[in-house]
Structures are given as structure tokens and as C-alpha cells.
Design a protein around this motif. Sequence first.
Motif, PDB file in Angstrom:
ATOM      1  N   TRP A 132       0.833  -1.205   0.000  1.00 35.66           N
ATOM      2  CA  TRP A 132       0.000   0.000   0.000  1.00 35.66           C
ATOM      3  C   TRP A 132       0.868   1.256   0.000  1.00 35.66           C
ATOM      4  O   TRP A 132       0.579   2.223  -0.719  1.00 35.66           O
ATOM      5  N   ARG A 133       1.928   1.239   0.790  1.00 35.02           N
ATOM      6  CA  ARG A 133       2.832   2.395   0.771  1.00 35.02           C
ATOM      7  C   ARG A 133       3.462   2.577  -0.602  1.00 35.02           C
ATOM      8  O   ARG A 133       3.570   3.693  -1.118  1.00 35.02           O
ATOM      9  N   ARG A 134       3.853   1.452  -1.214  1.00 37.60           N
ATOM     10  CA  ARG A 134       4.505   1.514  -2.511  1.00 37.60           C
ATOM     11  C   ARG A 134       3.561   2.012  -3.591  1.00 37.60           C
ATOM     12  O   ARG A 134       3.980   2.749  -4.504  1.00 37.60           O
ATOM     13  N   ALA A 135       2.281   1.647  -3.515  1.00 38.26           N
ATOM     14  CA  ALA A 135       1.296   2.144  -4.488  1.00 38.26           C
ATOM     15  C   ALA A 135       1.252   3.664  -4.471  1.00 38.26           C
ATOM     16  O   ALA A 135       1.181   4.313  -5.528  1.00 38.26           O
ATOM     17  N   GLU A 136       1.305   4.261  -3.287  1.00 36.53           N
ATOM     18  CA  GLU A 136       1.321   5.714  -3.200  1.00 36.53           C
ATOM     19  C   GLU A 136       2.633   6.269  -3.727  1.00 36.53           C
ATOM     20  O   GLU A 136       2.640   7.255  -4.482  1.00 36.53           O
ATOM     21  N   GLU A 137       3.753   5.671  -3.370  1.00 41.77           N
ATOM     22  CA  GLU A 137       5.060   6.146  -3.822  1.00 41.77           C
ATOM     23  C   GLU A 137       5.175   6.106  -5.344  1.00 41.77           C
ATOM     24  O   GLU A 137       5.808   6.974  -5.956  1.00 41.77           O
ATOM     25  N   LEU A 138       4.554   5.096  -5.967  1.00 38.95           N
ATOM     26  CA  LEU A 138       4.635   4.948  -7.416  1.00 38.95           C
ATOM     27  C   LEU A 138       3.781   5.972  -8.157  1.00 38.95           C
ATOM     28  O   LEU A 138       3.918   6.132  -9.366  1.00 38.95           O
ATOM     29  N   GLY A 139       2.886   6.626  -7.457  1.00 42.23           N
ATOM     30  CA  GLY A 139       2.115   7.697  -8.079  1.00 42.23           C
ATOM     31  C   GLY A 139       0.709   7.343  -8.512  1.00 42.23           C
ATOM     32  O   GLY A 139       0.076   8.120  -9.248  1.00 42.23           O
ATOM     33  N   PHE A 140       0.187   6.198  -8.082  1.00 38.73           N
ATOM     34  CA  PHE A 140      -1.192   5.864  -8.431  1.00 38.73           C
ATOM     35  C   PHE A 140      -2.151   6.819  -7.730  1.00 38.73           C
ATOM     36  O   PHE A 140      -1.921   7.255  -6.605  1.00 38.73           O
ATOM     37  N   ALA A 141      -3.242   7.136  -8.418  1.00 40.28           N
ATOM     38  CA  ALA A 141      -4.205   8.103  -7.881  1.00 40.28           C
ATOM     39  C   ALA A 141      -5.107   7.475  -6.830  1.00 40.28           C
ATOM     40  O   ALA A 141      -5.559   8.164  -5.907  1.00 40.28           O
TER      41      ALA A 141
END
Length: 292
Positions: free
Chosen positions: A20-29
Motif C-alpha cells: 500500500w505504501r509503494r502504491a502511493e510512492e509509485l504515483g497511483f491516484a
Amino acid sequence: MRVGIVILPEHPWSTAAGLWRRAEELGFAHAWTYDHIVWSGLPDAPWYGTTPTLAAAATVTESIRLGTFVSSPNYRHPVPFMRDLLALDDISGGRFLLGVGSGGSLDSTICGTPALSPREKVDRLEEFVALLDALLMQDHVSGQGRWFSADDVRTLPGCVQRPRLPFLIAANGPRAMAVAARHGQGWITTGSGGDDAGAWWAGVRELTVRLDDVLGAHGRTRAEGFTSYLSLDAGPQFALESVGAFEDAVGMATELGFTDVVTHWPRPEGPYAGTLAVLERVAAEVLPRVQT
């Protein structure tokens, strides 16, 4: 265009937190998880609860929107579910999105409920959404329905998002689309058309035309802030099979007027099998160009 990703609730939190943290770091909206007791795609896999998973995800992220893809009345009652939604909206700081639909086949009878016809499932969805809408907008809510009832339900404190958190209605048929037109802030579709890519995209196009007709009948249009979400991986090809496949899929969805698309975190095998390398390339090379 905004791009979201589904993280299936199959991992212990010691693993899932990093995803979940990585999804935010990768830039998903936006990031989502399924809301099932058992998902038919992985009936023998480990599976964790949706509400606690999203609450935990809210505590390890800051800006990415979070949601259910999708909840249903198969095993939820609007009154206790309202309390879960208020908590999720609060814990996330107003980042929560409610995806809701009539529900899949496996969950529909798992609690001992008799099987419903397709028409009955849409009837139940309409009643579920209407009561949930009232519960999230009013205090002292009462109502008697065929499927759900409420008796002077207190609903304080209300949603962080005003007037309430967004409803995104999963619908392919005109009656469910009408539920979206009456109560929703957006629409989710898995498309239609079978295992051929061309036929599936043709089916998606037909669904957008149908939606526009239904919205028009209710005095609404997609151009006036009504969002539309396409589940890319419901088609015959996993969108993250390659960077090119993802770009092509997003391009098609853009041409059809979708505001949002959703893919899935790659798994090592089975449904949504893919690699982290493709996901990271898409995040680095494609998301900055397509997201607005």
C-alpha cells in the motif's frame, strides 16, 4: 485520466503494508481492495477482511485515495456498514471511495441466503444504496424495505467528505446504471464481450453509450463531474502484461471518455500474473504522461 491499482487482501499485514505504501510512492491516484468473504478467482487462498485492511492502509499512506472494488449487499447490511464507512472516511482523512455493486455469485449464498435472480439482485442493490445514502446524509433514519430495514438509526458524526463520501456504482445493465444515475457520483464497469480483445472493447464502447443514455434520462451527463472507472483487467489481457499493453489500454479508455482506469498489483501466478518490473516501468514512464 487517473490510474488506480487493486491490492488483493491475500497478504498478512506485515507484507501488505509495504504494498500500500509503494502504491502511493509509485504515483497511483487511487488504490483498492476486493470486498468478499471468498473470491471465486482464488477460493483456496488466504483472505483478510476489507474494512480493517483499508483502515490499516489509511494509516500507512497520506494522499492516495482508497476504496472498495466493490462492496455489495451479499453479506452487508446498510446500518452496520454505515459505521464502517464513517470510520474509514475519518481514518483516511476524507480519502475514501465506496465502490458498490450487486455482488458476485459465490458470496451471494455463503451466509445461507437463498439464491436471487438477476432482477432481484438489482432490486436489492437499489434498496441497499438508497438506505445507505440516507444513513450517510441524515440522522434519525428509519425505513422498511423488502431486504433491509432501519428504525430511528443515529448516524453522527457524518462523513468527513461533504455531503457524504462518493458512491461509485458498478453496473453493466440499464437498471443498475439507473441506480448510479440517481445516487452515484461515478460508475464502475468490467466491460462485456467475452475473451476476444476486439469484442471486449466493442462491448465497453456499447456500455458507455448505454450509460450516457441512462444519465441523460436522469438529467445528468459524464461531462458534469460524473466519473467513470474501467477495470482494465476484466478484459482478456492483463493490462500490466507489458508497458505497451498498458499504454494501449489506457489510450482506448481515454478515447471512450473514461476518467479513471484500474489495474491490479501483479501476482506471481494465477489471476493477474505479472512482474513488479513492468509495474514500476509503467509508474515511471506512463503515469506521469497520462495522469491529470
